[in-house]
Design a protein around this motif. Structure first.
Motif, mmCIF file in Angstrom:
data_model
loop_
_atom_site.group_PDB
_atom_site.id
_atom_site.type_symbol
_atom_site.label_atom_id
_atom_site.label_comp_id
_atom_site.label_asym_id
_atom_site.label_seq_id
_atom_site.Cartn_x
_atom_site.Cartn_y
_atom_site.Cartn_z
ATOM 1 N N HIS A 119 32.543 34.985 34.802
ATOM 2 C CA HIS A 119 32.899 35.236 36.108
ATOM 3 C C HIS A 119 33.631 34.152 36.939
ATOM 4 N N HIS A 164 36.617 41.455 34.144
ATOM 5 C CA HIS A 164 36.452 40.817 35.280
ATOM 6 C C HIS A 164 37.059 41.190 36.560
ATOM 7 N N THR A 168 30.416 40.418 43.618
ATOM 8 C CA THR A 168 29.247 39.863 43.145
ATOM 9 C C THR A 168 28.099 40.372 44.065
ATOM 10 N N TRP A 176 27.595 44.125 47.589
ATOM 11 C CA TRP A 176 28.674 43.761 46.722
ATOM 12 C C TRP A 176 29.752 42.663 47.428
ATOM 13 N N GLU A 179 36.169 39.026 46.655
ATOM 14 C CA GLU A 179 36.750 37.689 46.744
ATOM 15 C C GLU A 179 37.781 37.761 48.020
ATOM 16 N N CYS A 209 27.223 40.400 38.496
ATOM 17 C CA CYS A 209 28.858 40.284 38.598
ATOM 18 C C CYS A 209 29.800 41.569 38.125
ATOM 19 N N ASP A 226 28.622 46.925 36.449
ATOM 20 C CA ASP A 226 27.778 45.659 36.462
ATOM 21 C C ASP A 226 27.710 44.726 35.500
ATOM 22 N N CYS A 229 26.711 37.708 34.888
ATOM 23 C CA CYS A 229 27.925 36.869 35.587
ATOM 24 C C CYS A 229 28.345 35.799 34.279
#
Length: 242
Positions: A119, A164, A168, A176, A179, A209, A226, A229
């Motif tokens: 991740h 991915h 996260t 969650w 980004e 992640c 899920d 990571c």
């Protein structure tokens, strides 16, 4: 001592299990209830959501683009509404760009990377591609866009069943963080199902992640998943179109 006894009695008077939390309101609150012997008890709670997802961009006049025209979008946050704006693109045509990205109908561009990264490695790779590029976030939350960005136009092979994307919950289970800064609870996300008919998410704190089950694969029902990571999978990058 009597006060302490009364407090204990109050909190132990109803042994019923609390029901599920309601959907979060735009003010970031929710409630849950339980049936006690003589009444229904309710309990308020916070959603721990800084901001809800952005709305879609307002339409641009594309016949032709008006000089200096701008488009806007809004989102509701804990401290009020936020507005973002950007210049209308010189070309709003959906399709592949000259440098190999796929321009979607939401004003963002996407590229699928088949090389395997964990991740953090996927985040770093996307960031290094372009100053506007992040691990895909906006496209994961929009059901219509998910369908558009997982077509053959992105070149996702049929043997790739997950990749991915940029979210996260390692900071707080079931919260969650994407980004692009949006924070959503587990209940606000469209989750997929694996080929063995296992509904996601199913990994608890061991899988912090987010992957996405690809519609290009017959092994899954598309949606978020899920994952650990440290898992190395392909990934998708996203950037604002110019």
């Amino acid at each position: 001592m009597r006060l302490l006894i009364n407090i204990i009695r109050y909190y132990t008077a109803c042994a019923a299990t609390w029901g599920s939390w309601t959907t979060c309101t735009l003010e970031g609150t929710r409630i849950r209830t339980r049936q006690c012997s003589t009444e229904i008890e309710s309990q308020p709670g916070d959603c721990f959501i800084d901001c809800f997802a952005w709305s879609t961009w307002t339409a641009c006049d594309t016949s032709p683009i008006v000089a200096d025209q701008r488009q806007t979008r809004v989102r509701q946050c804990a401290n009020g509404a936020e507005t973002a704006e950007q210049a209308c693109h010189s070309s709003t045509t959906v399709g592949t760009t000259s440098d190999g990205w796929y321009r979607a109908g939401n004003g963002y561009e996407y590229i699928f990377m088949a090389n395997l990264k964990d991740h953090v490695g996927a985040i770093e790779f996307c960031n290094a591609l372009d100053e506007r590029s992040i691990l895909a976030s906006v496209g994961v939350r929009d059901g219509t866009l998910v369908s558009e960005t997982t077509t053959s136009a992105l070149g996702i092979p049929a043997n790739v069943w997950r990749y991915h994307v940029g979210a996260t919950d390692i900071f707080e289970e079931d919260t969650w963080v994407f980004e692009d800064g949006v924070v959503l609870r587990t209940s606000q996300i469209d989750w997929g199902t694996s080929g063995s008919n296992v509904q996601q998410p199913n990994g608890g704190t061991n899988q912090g992640c987010m992957n996405f089950f690809s519609p290009a694969s017959v092994a899954t029902i598309p949606g978020a998943s899920d994952t650990a990571c440290s898992d190395e999978t392909p990934f998708m990058c996203e950037r604002v179109a110019l």
